[in-house]
Design a protein around this motif. Structure first.
Motif, PDB file in Angstrom:
ATOM      1  N   GLU A  81       4.300  16.715   0.856  1.00  0.00           N
ATOM      2  CA  GLU A  81       3.669  15.398   0.710  1.00  0.00           C
ATOM      3  C   GLU A  81       4.706  14.276   0.826  1.00  0.00           C
ATOM      4  OE1 GLU A  81       0.652  13.649  -2.328  1.00  0.00           O
ATOM      5  OE2 GLU A  81       0.360  15.850  -2.312  1.00  0.00           O
ATOM      6  N   TYR A  82       5.889  14.527   0.264  1.00  0.00           N
ATOM      7  CA  TYR A  82       6.973  13.532   0.332  1.00  0.00           C
ATOM      8  C   TYR A  82       7.404  13.321   1.791  1.00  0.00           C
ATOM      9  CZ  TYR A  82      11.396  11.161  -0.505  1.00  0.00           C
ATOM     10  OH  TYR A  82      12.430  10.255  -0.484  1.00  0.00           O
ATOM     11  N   GLN A  83       7.500  14.401   2.542  1.00  0.00           N
ATOM     12  CA  GLN A  83       7.866  14.303   3.966  1.00  0.00           C
ATOM     13  C   GLN A  83       6.804  13.512   4.742  1.00  0.00           C
ATOM     14  OE1 GLN A  83      10.701  15.124   5.552  1.00  0.00           O
ATOM     15  NE2 GLN A  83      11.457  15.612   3.512  1.00  0.00           N
ATOM     16  N   MET A  84       5.555  13.743   4.391  1.00  0.00           N
ATOM     17  CA  MET A  84       4.474  12.997   5.050  1.00  0.00           C
ATOM     18  C   MET A  84       4.576  11.499   4.747  1.00  0.00           C
ATOM     19  SD  MET A  84       1.271  15.689   4.648  1.00  0.00           S
ATOM     20  CE  MET A  84       0.056  14.448   4.983  1.00  0.00           C
ATOM     21  N   LEU A  85       4.911  11.179   3.503  1.00  0.00           N
ATOM     22  CA  LEU A  85       5.094   9.771   3.129  1.00  0.00           C
ATOM     23  C   LEU A  85       6.250   9.141   3.907  1.00  0.00           C
ATOM     24  CD1 LEU A  85       4.584   9.610  -0.754  1.00  0.00           C
ATOM     25  CD2 LEU A  85       3.322   8.348   0.981  1.00  0.00           C
ATOM     26  N   LEU A  86       7.348   9.880   4.035  1.00  0.00           N
ATOM     27  CA  LEU A  86       8.499   9.386   4.790  1.00  0.00           C
ATOM     28  C   LEU A  86       8.147   9.161   6.257  1.00  0.00           C
ATOM     29  CD1 LEU A  86      11.577  11.384   3.407  1.00  0.00           C
ATOM     30  CD2 LEU A  86      11.046   8.963   3.098  1.00  0.00           C
ATOM     31  N   GLN A  87       7.413  10.114   6.837  1.00  0.00           N
ATOM     32  CA  GLN A  87       6.999   9.966   8.235  1.00  0.00           C
ATOM     33  C   GLN A  87       6.102   8.738   8.418  1.00  0.00           C
ATOM     34  OE1 GLN A  87       5.226  13.754   9.187  1.00  0.00           O
ATOM     35  NE2 GLN A  87       7.167  14.640   9.883  1.00  0.00           N
TER      36      GLN A  87
ATOM     37  N   ALA B 109       0.841  -1.205   0.000  1.00  0.00           N
ATOM     38  CA  ALA B 109       0.000   0.000   0.000  1.00  0.00           C
ATOM     39  C   ALA B 109       0.873   1.250   0.000  1.00  0.00           C
ATOM     40  CB  ALA B 109      -0.922   0.006   1.217  1.00  0.00           C
ATOM     41  N   LEU B 110       1.948   1.245   0.792  1.00  0.00           N
ATOM     42  CA  LEU B 110       2.871   2.388   0.807  1.00  0.00           C
ATOM     43  C   LEU B 110       3.555   2.556  -0.542  1.00  0.00           C
ATOM     44  CD1 LEU B 110       4.584   2.181   4.323  1.00  0.00           C
ATOM     45  CD2 LEU B 110       3.150   4.026   3.457  1.00  0.00           C
ATOM     46  N   GLN B 111       3.907   1.454  -1.155  1.00  0.00           N
ATOM     47  CA  GLN B 111       4.566   1.505  -2.474  1.00  0.00           C
ATOM     48  C   GLN B 111       3.615   2.111  -3.508  1.00  0.00           C
ATOM     49  OE1 GLN B 111       7.743   0.765  -3.062  1.00  0.00           O
ATOM     50  NE2 GLN B 111       7.547   1.278  -5.216  1.00  0.00           N
ATOM     51  N   MET B 112       2.358   1.717  -3.458  1.00  0.00           N
ATOM     52  CA  MET B 112       1.378   2.274  -4.395  1.00  0.00           C
ATOM     53  C   MET B 112       1.169   3.760  -4.132  1.00  0.00           C
ATOM     54  SD  MET B 112      -1.363  -0.868  -4.600  1.00  0.00           S
ATOM     55  CE  MET B 112      -2.577   0.080  -5.468  1.00  0.00           C
ATOM     56  N   GLU B 113       1.142   4.118  -2.863  1.00  0.00           N
ATOM     57  CA  GLU B 113       0.976   5.528  -2.487  1.00  0.00           C
ATOM     58  C   GLU B 113       2.170   6.346  -3.000  1.00  0.00           C
ATOM     59  OE1 GLU B 113      -0.004   7.880   1.646  1.00  0.00           O
ATOM     60  OE2 GLU B 113      -0.378   5.717   1.616  1.00  0.00           O
ATOM     61  N   TYR B 114       3.357   5.781  -2.896  1.00  0.00           N
ATOM     62  CA  TYR B 114       4.565   6.464  -3.365  1.00  0.00           C
ATOM     63  C   TYR B 114       4.538   6.619  -4.892  1.00  0.00           C
ATOM     64  CZ  TYR B 114       9.428   7.601  -4.284  1.00  0.00           C
ATOM     65  OH  TYR B 114      10.564   8.218  -4.725  1.00  0.00           O
ATOM     66  N   GLN B 115       4.118   5.567  -5.582  1.00  0.00           N
ATOM     67  CA  GLN B 115       4.038   5.646  -7.043  1.00  0.00           C
ATOM     68  C   GLN B 115       3.007   6.691  -7.471  1.00  0.00           C
ATOM     69  OE1 GLN B 115       3.210   1.565  -8.066  1.00  0.00           O
ATOM     70  NE2 GLN B 115       5.392   0.996  -8.095  1.00  0.00           N
ATOM     71  N   SER B 116       1.904   6.735  -6.774  1.00  0.00           N
ATOM     72  CA  SER B 116       0.875   7.724  -7.057  1.00  0.00           C
ATOM     73  C   SER B 116       1.429   9.139  -6.822  1.00  0.00           C
ATOM     74  CB  SER B 116      -0.336   7.482  -6.163  1.00  0.00           C
ATOM     75  OG  SER B 116      -1.269   8.506  -6.289  1.00  0.00           O
ATOM     76  N   PHE B 117       2.181   9.274  -5.740  1.00  0.00           N
ATOM     77  CA  PHE B 117       2.793  10.562  -5.435  1.00  0.00           C
ATOM     78  C   PHE B 117       3.765  10.979  -6.540  1.00  0.00           C
ATOM     79  CE2 PHE B 117       6.801  12.420  -3.889  1.00  0.00           C
ATOM     80  CZ  PHE B 117       6.360  13.703  -3.605  1.00  0.00           C
TER      81      PHE B 117
ATOM     82  N   TYR C 212       5.413   3.176  10.399  1.00  0.00           N
ATOM     83  CA  TYR C 212       5.144   1.753  10.189  1.00  0.00           C
ATOM     84  C   TYR C 212       6.375   0.903  10.515  1.00  0.00           C
ATOM     85  CZ  TYR C 212       0.524   2.398   8.108  1.00  0.00           C
ATOM     86  OH  TYR C 212      -0.805   2.678   7.902  1.00  0.00           O
ATOM     87  N   GLN C 213       7.552   1.384  10.150  1.00  0.00           N
ATOM     88  CA  GLN C 213       8.769   0.638  10.461  1.00  0.00           C
ATOM     89  C   GLN C 213       8.936   0.472  11.974  1.00  0.00           C
ATOM     90  OE1 GLN C 213      11.785   2.858   8.319  1.00  0.00           O
ATOM     91  NE2 GLN C 213      11.747   1.419   6.609  1.00  0.00           N
ATOM     92  N   GLN C 214       8.672   1.525  12.728  1.00  0.00           N
ATOM     93  CA  GLN C 214       8.760   1.436  14.191  1.00  0.00           C
ATOM     94  C   GLN C 214       7.713   0.467  14.737  1.00  0.00           C
ATOM     95  OE1 GLN C 214       8.343   5.542  15.362  1.00  0.00           O
ATOM     96  NE2 GLN C 214      10.552   5.948  15.237  1.00  0.00           N
ATOM     97  N   GLN C 215       6.519   0.556  14.188  1.00  0.00           N
ATOM     98  CA  GLN C 215       5.446  -0.344  14.619  1.00  0.00           C
ATOM     99  C   GLN C 215       5.826  -1.797  14.329  1.00  0.00           C
ATOM    100  OE1 GLN C 215       1.583   0.494  12.887  1.00  0.00           O
ATOM    101  NE2 GLN C 215       0.807  -1.523  13.442  1.00  0.00           N
ATOM    102  N   PHE C 216       6.365  -2.051  13.134  1.00  0.00           N
ATOM    103  CA  PHE C 216       6.765  -3.411  12.768  1.00  0.00           C
ATOM    104  C   PHE C 216       7.886  -3.919  13.678  1.00  0.00           C
ATOM    105  CE2 PHE C 216       5.380  -2.378   8.191  1.00  0.00           C
ATOM    106  CZ  PHE C 216       4.088  -2.781   8.453  1.00  0.00           C
TER     107      PHE C 216
END
Length: 171
Positions: free
Chosen positions: A84-90, A61-69, A95-99
């Motif tokens: 928007e790019y900063q928001m995607l990175l955050q 889902a993140l990959q698709m969101e990035y491609q859309s961006f 998610y990485q911290q959660q994982f």
């Protein structure tokens, strides 16, 4: 002379009756073949598979969101694209911290159950040794081999494993 021979014979009989009963257990074998350990492993395999599916799904889902961006970023002002790019990175970092926390939690729970299981097996072996009047119950494993040689009849690993599995089925 007869008394000396009888006394000597009595002493020999007494000392031969008081021989130490020494047995050994292959701890690795017992733990690895113990049904409760297999059940714990299966339980955490299911948890890890569910975690991996969730992680992969969110990653896609993140990959698709990035491609859309990326497509969108060509048609919007640079400042808006950077925001928007900063928001995607955050979002990705969150998610990485959660994982990472979930992975650590699964590992911690698993290790706690395995440690508890090992303690339970040690206590069971100790009690089995007392009940059977063994003087010593030695342990060996793949990691630390304290028994380099032992007669096959002194290896009680199968007996211990069978008794553990029977007790586990009762629970």
């Amino acid at each position: 002379m007869k008394k000396i021979i009888l006394t000597l014979l009595g002493f020999i009989v007494l000392t031969s009756c008081n021989q130490d009963k020494i047995v050994f257990v292959n701890n690795s074998y017992v733990i690895n073949e113990y049904q409760e350990r297999k059940d714990i492993e299966a339980k955490y395999k299911v948890k890890v598979e569910a975690y991996n599916k969730k992680r992969d799904s969110i990653g896609q889902a993140l990959q698709m969101e990035y491609q859309s961006f990326q497509l969108k970023s060509k048609s919007i002002p640079e400042k808006e694209a950077q925001t928007e790019y900063q928001m995607l990175l955050q979002k990705q970092q969150m998610y990485q911290q959660q994982f990472q926390m979930e992975e650590q939690q699964i590992a911690k729970e698993s290790q706690t159950e395995i440690d508890s299981l090992i303690s339970k097996v040690k206590t069971f072996i100790k009690n089995h040794g007392k009940e059977n009047n063994y003087t010593y119950v030695l342990g060996t494993s793949d990691a630390a081999s304290s028994v380099l040689y032992g007669k096959e009849e002194n290896d009680i690993s199968e007996t211990i494993l069978k008794a553990l599995n029977e007790n586990y089925k009762k629970d």
